[in-house]
Scaffold this motif. Structure first.
Motif, mmCIF file in Angstrom:
data_model
loop_
_atom_site.group_PDB
_atom_site.id
_atom_site.type_symbol
_atom_site.label_atom_id
_atom_site.label_comp_id
_atom_site.label_asym_id
_atom_site.label_seq_id
_atom_site.Cartn_x
_atom_site.Cartn_y
_atom_site.Cartn_z
ATOM 1 N N ASP A 11 -109.190 68.915 73.581
ATOM 2 C CA ASP A 11 -109.293 67.480 72.950
ATOM 3 C C ASP A 11 -107.529 67.091 73.000
ATOM 4 O OD1 ASP A 11 -112.070 67.476 73.287
ATOM 5 O OD2 ASP A 11 -112.285 68.357 71.196
ATOM 6 N N HIS A 14 -105.342 63.668 67.298
ATOM 7 C CA HIS A 14 -105.669 62.594 66.413
ATOM 8 C C HIS A 14 -104.796 61.391 67.080
ATOM 9 C CE1 HIS A 14 -109.090 64.317 64.701
ATOM 10 N NE2 HIS A 14 -108.515 65.062 64.019
ATOM 11 N N LYS A 15 -105.106 60.115 67.018
ATOM 12 C CA LYS A 15 -104.313 59.136 67.035
ATOM 13 C C LYS A 15 -103.427 58.944 65.938
ATOM 14 C CE LYS A 15 -104.646 53.850 67.209
ATOM 15 N NZ LYS A 15 -105.837 52.743 67.311
ATOM 16 N N HIS A 17 -101.588 58.218 62.627
ATOM 17 C CA HIS A 17 -102.076 57.469 61.485
ATOM 18 C C HIS A 17 -101.129 56.138 61.214
ATOM 19 C CE1 HIS A 17 -103.403 56.760 57.414
ATOM 20 N NE2 HIS A 17 -102.127 56.392 56.981
ATOM 21 N N LYS A 31 -105.766 57.920 76.232
ATOM 22 C CA LYS A 31 -107.251 58.176 76.303
ATOM 23 C C LYS A 31 -108.020 57.990 77.619
ATOM 24 C CE LYS A 31 -108.685 55.668 72.969
ATOM 25 N NZ LYS A 31 -109.584 55.180 71.824
ATOM 26 N N HIS A 222 -98.791 63.032 73.992
ATOM 27 C CA HIS A 222 -98.966 62.913 72.618
ATOM 28 C C HIS A 222 -97.973 63.072 71.860
ATOM 29 C CE1 HIS A 222 -100.261 63.697 68.500
ATOM 30 N NE2 HIS A 222 -101.219 62.750 68.987
#
Length: 244
Positions: A11, A14-15, A17, A31, A222
């Protein structure tokens, strides 16, 4: 399916913040790439599950699914990094710092040293020369596609991320085998002897090994996006302070 060793991606983290608009499009491309490659792997797993012997030899058809995933992943890397550079550099270059230093050093060494090219002259006299110069800069950094560790290092430096341990020179150079594989698949059709002399055989692609390469490449994106988001927000705050 229980006996089948699945080929899967991890996975995504997370995006970032408070992801700024300058990073939003790059995140969406990451994504989309992750979703596309995951879909190819899901199809590959289904095809393999339909074999009588799940742990038997992998067919060439199945390896072609893996080859397609190389192309999808590499295209995603190109799109993601180009977008990240184009969208974030106008903000990052608005303040003094590592990104601005890399920008100046590049132009002084490559485009303003000696006779200027037609493209450079056109950018300088453009109605929006700053934007035109940034476009040239991105072209210089990425070329027709990202070719490996050296290009990744240049992109990292352009974004002012040289101090990020996750983007250390050795970390970026370690992804060279993935880019070599993309070159072999796209430009040589994965033939061991693409020249046409003698017997031409397809390269063997170990599914678990190459899936780890795809996974690492997408996680690396990322590692570019998250610190760029922080850098953009810091540049915005600096601009606000200077304006007051």
């Amino acid at each position: 399916m229980s006996r089948l060793t699945l080929v899967e991606l991890s996975d995504l983290p997370h995006k970032p913040h408070g992801c700024p608009t300058e990073v939003q499009r790059s995140w969406e491309r990451l994504k989309a790439t992750h979703k596309s490659v995951s879909g190819l792997f899901a199809t590959l797993n289904e095809l393999r599950a339909g074999q009588n012997e799940l742990r038997g030899a992998i067919s060439e058809t199945h390896r072609d699914q893996a080859r397609a995933a190389i192309v999808f992943t590499a295209a995603g890397i190109d799109a993601c990094l180009r977008t990240l550079l184009r969208d974030s550099l106008p903000t990052l270059l608005s303040t003094a710092g590592d990104a601005h230093g890399a920008f100046v050093a590049h132009f002084m060494a490559n485009r303003l040293n000696g006779d200027m090219t037609k493209a450079t002259k056109a950018a300088i006299v453009d109605i929006d020369p700053r934007s035109a110069l940034i476009d040239l800069y991105v072209q210089d950094l990425t070329g027709s596609s990202i070719q490996g560790g050296a290009d990744l290092i240049r992109c990292r430096n352009a974004l002012g991320l040289k101090q990020e341990s996750a983007l250390d020179d050795q970390v970026l150079k370690a992804h060279q085998p993935f880019f070599n594989a993309r070159h072999e698949v796209v430009h040589e059709l994965d033939l061991i002897d693409p020249s046409g002399r003698g017997t031409r055989r397809r390269r063997h692609r170990d599914l678990s090994a190459v899936s780890a390469q795809y996974d690492g490449a997408l996680q690396l994106l990322h590692a570019f996006i998250a610190p760029t988001a922080r850098a953009v927000k810091a540049a915005r705050r600096a601009m606000k302070r200077s304006a007051t």
